[in-house]
Design a protein around this motif. Structure first.
Motif, PDB file in Angstrom:
ATOM      1  N   HIS A  44       0.804  -1.223   0.000  1.00  0.00           N
ATOM      2  CA  HIS A  44       0.000   0.000   0.000  1.00  0.00           C
ATOM      3  C   HIS A  44       0.837   1.272   0.000  1.00  0.00           C
ATOM      4  N   GLY A  45       2.003   1.258  -0.650  1.00  0.00           N
ATOM      5  CA  GLY A  45       2.835   2.445  -0.726  1.00  0.00           C
ATOM      6  C   GLY A  45       2.216   3.538  -1.583  1.00  0.00           C
ATOM      7  N   PHE A  46       2.930   4.648  -1.734  1.00  0.00           N
ATOM      8  CA  PHE A  46       2.346   5.808  -2.404  1.00  0.00           C
ATOM      9  C   PHE A  46       2.025   5.569  -3.876  1.00  0.00           C
ATOM     10  N   CYS A  47       2.594   4.533  -4.476  1.00  0.00           N
ATOM     11  CA  CYS A  47       2.326   4.273  -5.891  1.00  0.00           C
ATOM     12  C   CYS A  47       1.229   3.233  -6.104  1.00  0.00           C
ATOM     13  N   ALA A  48       0.645   2.704  -5.025  1.00  0.00           N
ATOM     14  CA  ALA A  48      -0.397   1.677  -5.171  1.00  0.00           C
ATOM     15  C   ALA A  48      -1.649   2.284  -5.799  1.00  0.00           C
ATOM     16  N   ARG A  49      -2.227   1.564  -6.737  1.00  0.00           N
ATOM     17  CA  ARG A  49      -3.451   2.009  -7.413  1.00  0.00           C
ATOM     18  C   ARG A  49      -4.398   0.814  -7.508  1.00  0.00           C
ATOM     19  N   ALA A  83      -6.137   2.398  -2.349  1.00  0.00           N
ATOM     20  CA  ALA A  83      -5.115   1.354  -2.306  1.00  0.00           C
ATOM     21  C   ALA A  83      -3.853   1.866  -1.629  1.00  0.00           C
ATOM     22  N   ARG A  84      -3.547   3.137  -1.836  1.00  0.00           N
ATOM     23  CA  ARG A  84      -2.346   3.699  -1.203  1.00  0.00           C
ATOM     24  C   ARG A  84      -2.693   4.161   0.211  1.00  0.00           C
ATOM     25  N   TRP A  85      -1.856   3.755   1.149  1.00  0.00           N
ATOM     26  CA  TRP A  85      -1.989   4.200   2.534  1.00  0.00           C
ATOM     27  C   TRP A  85      -0.952   5.274   2.843  1.00  0.00           C
ATOM     28  N   PRO A 127      -6.505  -6.247  -3.664  1.00  0.00           N
ATOM     29  CA  PRO A 127      -5.107  -5.977  -4.013  1.00  0.00           C
ATOM     30  C   PRO A 127      -5.019  -4.916  -5.098  1.00  0.00           C
ATOM     31  N   PRO A 128      -3.924  -4.132  -5.102  1.00  0.00           N
ATOM     32  CA  PRO A 128      -3.765  -3.110  -6.130  1.00  0.00           C
ATOM     33  C   PRO A 128      -3.800  -3.718  -7.530  1.00  0.00           C
ATOM     34  N   GLN A 129      -4.372  -2.977  -8.457  1.00  0.00           N
ATOM     35  CA  GLN A 129      -4.445  -3.432  -9.848  1.00  0.00           C
ATOM     36  C   GLN A 129      -3.243  -2.930 -10.636  1.00  0.00           C
TER      37      GLN A 129
END
Length: 673
Positions: free
Chosen positions: A537-542, A589-591, A671-673
């Motif tokens: 869930h980092g800043f790039c999660a989408r 998705a991003r936390w 989950p991130p796509q």
């Protein structure tokens, strides 16, 4: 709603009630005055009084078929109004803190549950404790409560239509009340000594049944210390309201973009064009609202959510919470010594803007000393702590990663905004261990055992799917000089995972060559269980479940904003949506807040910085950069803080020797796509 019952019954009614429902011995002492001043008087009986029957000896219930159940009302004592606590109880019922946060985000339509609660606290927006604090209509000492509001009810195989004669005795004389057994009863329990609750249950001609239980509230004093991760940076209690119009920023001489427009603050009527400056005072009238602006302290922080979850999960305790964590804090400047205020908050017209914040350890000692004057036995039960990132200049590493334009890089490197891995590595090896040893010594003088210090470590903010974020402008195109450089990002991620986080764990737990005089008593309780969840869930999660505004307006290629300054002055978003549609508190998705989130949620005008980087006016190019670096970018969202609280709560319960609490259900995001 619980029915509130008074004890101030006429003497005749008390004698009749005692004769009907209790043994003669219960009439020896008269009732004391009403304890709960918020409780309305009980309705007087109607009709003629029945003929008094001979008293029958009450029969004790020993098989557990009928029990007295009790709970402390509004037991998170930071909240002045019980409705705010009940909202959290309902949201957390059977759920994790994360799942409850996601539910509350949906209920508030992304505006956030704290936006109104922040004005109903026992600590004001300058950080001052209200002494006394009026909670639910009753004046209480916040740090040294003398009583707690309690609701008592009968549970189990209660006969239909039974009448209950209640007696509450804390040693200073019993308080009595008679009512239908189906109704709960409220009273204020004396703190520091048990109250014996006895109920005689009468149904029909049989002898009354008697149930007795002690009621003693355990009031926990919990302090939160540390830096921006402890304070909740990036998550204002009331997010900034954005305008759909543009606001001009200047750029530096030599830049290919001499000026650019981004969304303005809603309600701001001053000069939006770079050629039409206005005062900072007018701009600040439309700021985001923080629990404490000088520290960017937020109710969404994991520390607040942990203390709140303890209160929700354990009905026989009360939690007196003292939040002191402050964005920008280091061990030296922040914990031991004062630090610069993060942002100005003027409590009243004409008041001076505070420029500094006292050291947290000194504030904590002062609070404890004041409490012990009234209650000599008052001790600190738990400390929640996160510190160390600023000691190695982590914000400088963030700036090094995201500031990409050569002009800005040169300027900010000279002014100290941009740091280097070499300097951070040196600080990690030399400065941080020395400062941590001093901190350990100071904390030993505040708590009796350092296991009471729950050190909640950081999570890597730059992972998605367990892999480092690839970098690029996506999420960072709020400023034309931003671009998360992949090479520098990979290097910082490796440093964080392989050097900083392991060393921090050693420092907290006296391992890995860290020398402690008595490791058994000097080890802190260490929490890192949340790191596994953050890896996705980092800043790039989408994800396709992200808010529609994010998916439509925040470009994955980094071109979210209109570049034509004529068009951008009226409509700065390329997507055609107004910026007012952004919601800071919706599940994502991003936390981790990216730079776009930081601007859209808080739009911090930084203050308390060195003269070299302090913005000259509200259109100055400087603040467009430092507002992201210092205003919440690469910090956890409210969901991220909730996940941290889920990791911290079990550790806190173990330290406090509380039962594990109710079972909770995890509801992870897709989950991130």
């Amino acid at each position: 709603m619980s029915k509130l019952i008074a004890f101030r019954l006429p003497a005749v009614l008390l004698i009749v009630a005692a004769g009907l429902c209790a043994p003669a011995a219960a009439q020896v002492q008269p009732p004391t005055p009403l304890v709960d001043p918020q409780a309305p008087a009980a309705a007087a009986p109607t009709g003629a009084a029945p003929t008094q029957a001979p008293a029958l000896a009450a029969v004790p219930v020993t098989d557990g078929s009928i029990q007295i159940s009790w709970e402390v009302r509004n037991r998170f004592r930071l909240f002045r109004e019980e409705r705010d606590f009940r909202e959290q109880v309902e949201a957390l019922s059977g759920l994790t803190v994360l799942a409850s946060e996601q539910a509350l985000e949906g209920q508030s339509e992304g505006r956030g549950w704290a936006r109104n609660v922040v004005n109903r606290l026992c600590i004001d927006l300058t950080g001052k404790i209200n002494q006394p604090c009026t909670r639910d209509g009753v004046k209480e000492s916040y740090l040294t409560p003398t009583e707690h509001p309690v609701t008592v009810r009968l549970t189990g195989a209660i006969p239909v239509g039974a009448v209950c004669a209640w007696t509450f005795d804390d040693g200073d004389g019993p308080r009595n009340s008679t009512q239908d057994c189906a109704e709960p009863i409220n009273f204020r329990a004396r703190y520091g000594k048990p109250t014996i609750a006895t109920v005689d249950i009468t149904a029909g001609p049989d002898a009354p049944l008697r149930v007795t239980t002690p009621i003693e509230v355990r009031d926990l004093l919990v302090a939160g210390l540390g830096d921006s991760i402890g304070s909740g940076e990036g998550n204002p209690d009331r997010a900034i309201a954005l305008s759909d119009d543009g606001f001009c920023f200047k750029s530096y001489i030599g830049s290919s973009v001499p000026q650019f427009y981004r969304p303005s603050r809603a309600g701001f009527k001053g000069g939006r064009a770079c050629e039409a400056p206005d005062t900072l005072a007018n701009w600040q009238k439309h700021s985001a609202l923080w629990f404490n602006a000088a520290c960017h302290r937020s109710l969404y922080s994991y520390q607040t959510r942990t203390a709140l979850a303890l209160a929700v999960r354990h009905p026989h305790i009360a939690v007196t919470y003292l939040p002191l964590a402050c964005s920008g804090a280091t061990i030296t400047d922040g914990l031991f010594g004062s630090q610069s205020a993060r942002e100005c908050f003027i409590p009243r017209p004409g008041a001076a803007c505070p420029t500094s914040v006292p050291g947290q350890l000194g504030e904590l000692r002062d609070a404890l000393a004041a409490a012990r004057k009234r209650q000599p036995s008052r001790n600190l039960d738990l400390v929640l702590l996160s510190i160390g990132a600023n000691d190695i200049n982590f914000s400088g590493l963030v700036a090094d990663v995201i500031v990409d334009s050569p002009t800005e890089r040169a300027l900010f490197r000279r002014s100290g905004v941009i740091g280097s891995l070499a300097d951070s590595r040196t600080a990690l090896r030399q400065v941080l261990p020395q400062n941590f040893a001093k901190l350990r010594g100071a904390l030993k003088g505040i708590v009796d055992d350092l296991s009471r210090v729950v050190f909640v470590t950081y999570a890597d903010p730059a992972l998605a799917g367990g892999q480092p974020c690839p970098g690029g402008a996506a999420g960072f195109d709020i400023h034309p000089s931003f671009n998360a450089d992949p090479t520098r990002l990979a290097a910082v991620t490796s440093f964080v995972d392989n050097e900083f986080l392991p060393r921090l764990k050693d420092l907290a737990q006296c391992t890995g060559g860290v020398l402690c005089r008595d490791p058994q008593s000097e080890r802190m309780s260490f929490v890192d269980a949340h790191q596994r969840a953050f890896a996705d869930h980092g800043f790039c999660a989408r994800a396709q479940t992200d808010p529609e505004f994010d998916r439509t307006c925040f470009s994955p290629t980094g071109d979210s904003f209109e570049t034509d300054i004529v068009q951008a002055a009226n409509s700065p978003m390329k997507c055609g949506y107004g910026a007012s549609n952004y919601r800071a508190y919706l599940p994502r998705a991003r936390w981790i807040r990216d730079a776009n989130d930081s601007y859209f949620a808080a739009m911090t005008y930084p203050q308390g910085l060195s003269a070299a980087v302090q913005p000259a006016d509200i259109h100055d190019a400087t603040w467009g950069v430092v507002s992201a670096v210092y205003g919440g970018a690469v910090h956890p969202t409210a969901e991220g803080h909730a996940a941290m609280a889920d990791a911290a709560v079990p550790a806190a319960e173990a330290v406090l020797q509380l039962d594990a609490g109710p079972d909770v259900v995890t509801r992870p995001l897709p989950p991130p796509q």
